[in-house]
Design a protein around this motif. Structure first.
Motif, mmCIF file in Angstrom:
data_model
loop_
_atom_site.group_PDB
_atom_site.id
_atom_site.type_symbol
_atom_site.label_atom_id
_atom_site.label_comp_id
_atom_site.label_asym_id
_atom_site.label_seq_id
_atom_site.Cartn_x
_atom_site.Cartn_y
_atom_site.Cartn_z
ATOM 1 N N PRO A 94 -23.069 -4.171 55.930
ATOM 2 C CA PRO A 94 -21.925 -4.041 57.094
ATOM 3 C C PRO A 94 -20.274 -4.842 57.435
ATOM 4 O O PRO A 94 -20.040 -3.406 58.140
ATOM 5 N N GLU A 95 -19.705 -5.152 56.280
ATOM 6 C CA GLU A 95 -18.852 -5.619 56.549
ATOM 7 C C GLU A 95 -18.072 -4.318 56.374
ATOM 8 O O GLU A 95 -17.017 -3.637 56.738
ATOM 9 N N PRO A 96 -18.525 -4.008 54.582
ATOM 10 C CA PRO A 96 -16.965 -2.702 53.674
ATOM 11 C C PRO A 96 -17.738 -1.792 55.386
ATOM 12 O O PRO A 96 -16.723 -0.588 55.315
ATOM 13 N N ALA A 97 -18.690 -1.510 55.601
ATOM 14 C CA ALA A 97 -19.278 -0.549 56.635
ATOM 15 C C ALA A 97 -18.616 -0.319 57.988
ATOM 16 O O ALA A 97 -17.278 0.607 57.383
ATOM 17 N N LEU A 98 -18.008 -1.640 57.703
ATOM 18 C CA LEU A 98 -16.854 -1.261 59.500
ATOM 19 C C LEU A 98 -15.777 -1.344 58.575
ATOM 20 O O LEU A 98 -14.696 -0.636 59.851
ATOM 21 N N ALA A 99 -15.125 -1.702 57.939
ATOM 22 C CA ALA A 99 -13.675 -1.298 57.321
ATOM 23 C C ALA A 99 -13.772 0.614 56.968
ATOM 24 O O ALA A 99 -12.863 0.694 56.898
ATOM 25 N N PRO A 159 -19.010 -1.049 48.721
ATOM 26 C CA PRO A 159 -18.191 -2.121 48.912
ATOM 27 C C PRO A 159 -16.824 -2.605 47.595
ATOM 28 O O PRO A 159 -15.652 -2.863 48.038
ATOM 29 N N GLN A 160 -17.103 -2.246 46.902
ATOM 30 C CA GLN A 160 -16.053 -2.139 45.994
ATOM 31 C C GLN A 160 -15.026 -0.693 45.714
ATOM 32 O O GLN A 160 -14.351 -0.486 45.432
ATOM 33 N N ALA A 161 -15.787 0.054 45.851
ATOM 34 C CA ALA A 161 -15.793 1.694 46.336
ATOM 35 C C ALA A 161 -14.472 1.087 47.600
ATOM 36 O O ALA A 161 -12.983 1.805 48.003
ATOM 37 N N VAL A 162 -14.681 0.928 48.790
ATOM 38 C CA VAL A 162 -13.476 0.358 49.417
ATOM 39 C C VAL A 162 -13.030 -0.422 49.850
ATOM 40 O O VAL A 162 -12.076 0.189 50.060
ATOM 41 N N PHE A 174 -14.897 -4.048 65.299
ATOM 42 C CA PHE A 174 -15.792 -3.603 65.788
ATOM 43 C C PHE A 174 -15.259 -2.914 67.474
ATOM 44 O O PHE A 174 -15.528 -2.385 68.100
ATOM 45 N N LYS A 175 -15.153 -4.151 67.706
ATOM 46 C CA LYS A 175 -13.961 -4.451 69.656
ATOM 47 C C LYS A 175 -13.566 -3.360 69.020
ATOM 48 O O LYS A 175 -13.683 -1.993 70.745
ATOM 49 N N ARG A 176 -12.074 -2.424 68.687
ATOM 50 C CA ARG A 176 -11.790 -1.949 68.695
ATOM 51 C C ARG A 176 -12.788 0.103 68.646
ATOM 52 O O ARG A 176 -12.229 0.938 69.736
ATOM 53 N N LEU A 177 -13.552 -0.169 67.897
ATOM 54 C CA LEU A 177 -14.331 1.196 67.996
ATOM 55 C C LEU A 177 -15.540 1.235 69.387
ATOM 56 O O LEU A 177 -15.427 2.474 69.264
ATOM 57 N N LYS A 206 -24.591 4.753 66.437
ATOM 58 C CA LYS A 206 -25.639 4.214 65.270
ATOM 59 C C LYS A 206 -25.244 3.178 64.680
ATOM 60 O O LYS A 206 -26.186 2.364 64.389
ATOM 61 N N CYS A 207 -23.881 4.237 64.145
ATOM 62 C CA CYS A 207 -23.586 2.564 62.943
ATOM 63 C C CYS A 207 -23.278 1.766 63.369
ATOM 64 O O CYS A 207 -23.665 0.869 63.085
ATOM 65 N N LEU A 208 -22.292 1.713 64.423
ATOM 66 C CA LEU A 208 -22.278 -0.215 65.001
ATOM 67 C C LEU A 208 -23.184 -0.271 65.569
ATOM 68 O O LEU A 208 -23.418 -1.727 65.526
ATOM 69 N N GLN A 209 -24.088 0.140 66.265
ATOM 70 C CA GLN A 209 -25.250 -0.503 66.298
ATOM 71 C C GLN A 209 -26.085 -1.043 65.250
ATOM 72 O O GLN A 209 -27.012 -2.493 65.128
ATOM 73 N N GLU A 210 -26.101 -0.548 64.151
ATOM 74 C CA GLU A 210 -26.997 -0.706 62.693
ATOM 75 C C GLU A 210 -26.052 -2.491 62.114
ATOM 76 O O GLU A 210 -26.768 -2.881 61.302
ATOM 77 N N ILE A 211 -24.604 -2.058 62.194
ATOM 78 C CA ILE A 211 -24.036 -3.331 61.542
ATOM 79 C C ILE A 211 -23.530 -3.885 62.165
ATOM 80 O O ILE A 211 -24.190 -5.161 62.237
ATOM 81 N N ALA A 212 -24.120 -4.087 63.547
ATOM 82 C CA ALA A 212 -24.475 -5.037 64.615
ATOM 83 C C ALA A 212 -26.181 -6.047 64.446
ATOM 84 O O ALA A 212 -25.678 -7.064 64.173
ATOM 85 N N GLY A 213 -26.450 -5.045 64.534
ATOM 86 C CA GLY A 213 -28.166 -5.563 63.765
ATOM 87 C C GLY A 213 -27.944 -6.835 62.331
ATOM 88 O O GLY A 213 -29.016 -7.207 62.385
ATOM 89 N N ALA A 214 -26.744 -5.678 61.240
ATOM 90 C CA ALA A 214 -27.705 -6.197 60.151
ATOM 91 C C ALA A 214 -26.597 -7.663 60.158
ATOM 92 O O ALA A 214 -27.075 -8.797 59.625
ATOM 93 N N GLU A 215 -25.216 -7.734 60.764
ATOM 94 C CA GLU A 215 -24.317 -8.768 61.008
ATOM 95 C C GLU A 215 -24.259 -9.440 62.667
ATOM 96 O O GLU A 215 -22.795 -8.701 62.244
ATOM 97 N N ALA A 216 -24.955 -9.399 62.857
ATOM 98 C CA ALA A 216 -24.375 -10.003 64.645
ATOM 99 C C ALA A 216 -22.904 -10.382 64.470
ATOM 100 O O ALA A 216 -22.137 -10.233 65.452
ATOM 101 N N ARG A 217 -22.639 -11.108 63.925
ATOM 102 C CA ARG A 217 -21.414 -11.787 63.858
ATOM 103 C C ARG A 217 -20.039 -10.603 63.694
ATOM 104 O O ARG A 217 -19.299 -11.144 64.895
ATOM 105 N N LEU A 218 -20.416 -9.712 63.378
ATOM 106 C CA LEU A 218 -19.352 -8.434 63.400
ATOM 107 C C LEU A 218 -18.712 -8.244 64.702
ATOM 108 O O LEU A 218 -18.186 -7.397 65.436
#
Length: 94
Positions: A39-44, A6-9, A81-84, A63-75
Motif C-alpha cells: 500500500p505505501e509504495p503504491a500510494l507513492a 517497492p524496490q522499483a518505486v 492520500f489526501k491530495r489524491l 478503487k486503488c485508494l480504497q484498496e490502499i486504505a483497506g490494507a493500511e488505514a493509517r495512510l
C-alpha cells in the motif's frame, strides 16, 4: 516488477513524473493487487504519476485508494492520500 515493486518505486522515483492519461497504469495496478500487497509504495507511485494536471481521473484511481486504505488505514491521513482524494473530489468523483 511484482514482488520487487517497492524496490522499483524507490529506485525509479527520481525519474517518475506525472502522466497526462494515467488510466492504463492505474488499471494495471488495480489488476495486479499491488495496492493491497504494497500500500505505501503504491500510494507513492500513484501520487507521482497522477498529477494535478492529469485529465479525467480513472475510476480505477478511486478503487486503488480504497484498496490502499483497506490494507493500511493509517495512510488515509497521509498528505499524498489526501491530495489524491481532493483531486477526485475536484473532478466530481468523490
Amino acid at each position: 516488477s511484482q514482488d520487487a515493486f517497492p524496490q522499483a518505486v524507490s529506485a525509479l522515483r527520481a525519474w517518475l513524473q506525472p502522466v497526462q492519461h494515467p488510466h492504463s497504469l492505474l488499471h494495471r495496478m488495480l489488476g495486479s493487487g499491488l495496492c493491497t500487497q504494497f500500500p505505501e509504495p503504491a500510494l507513492a507511485f500513484i501520487d507521482i504519476v497522477v498529477g494535478d494536471e492529469s485529465q479525467w481521473p480513472s475510476a480505477d484511481l478511486k478503487k486503488c485508494l480504497q484498496e490502499i486504505a483497506g490494507a493500511e488505514a493509517r495512510l488515509i491521513e497521509d498528505d499524498r492520500f489526501k491530495r489524491l482524494t481532493a483531486y477526485l473530489r475536484r473532478r466530481g468523483q468523490d
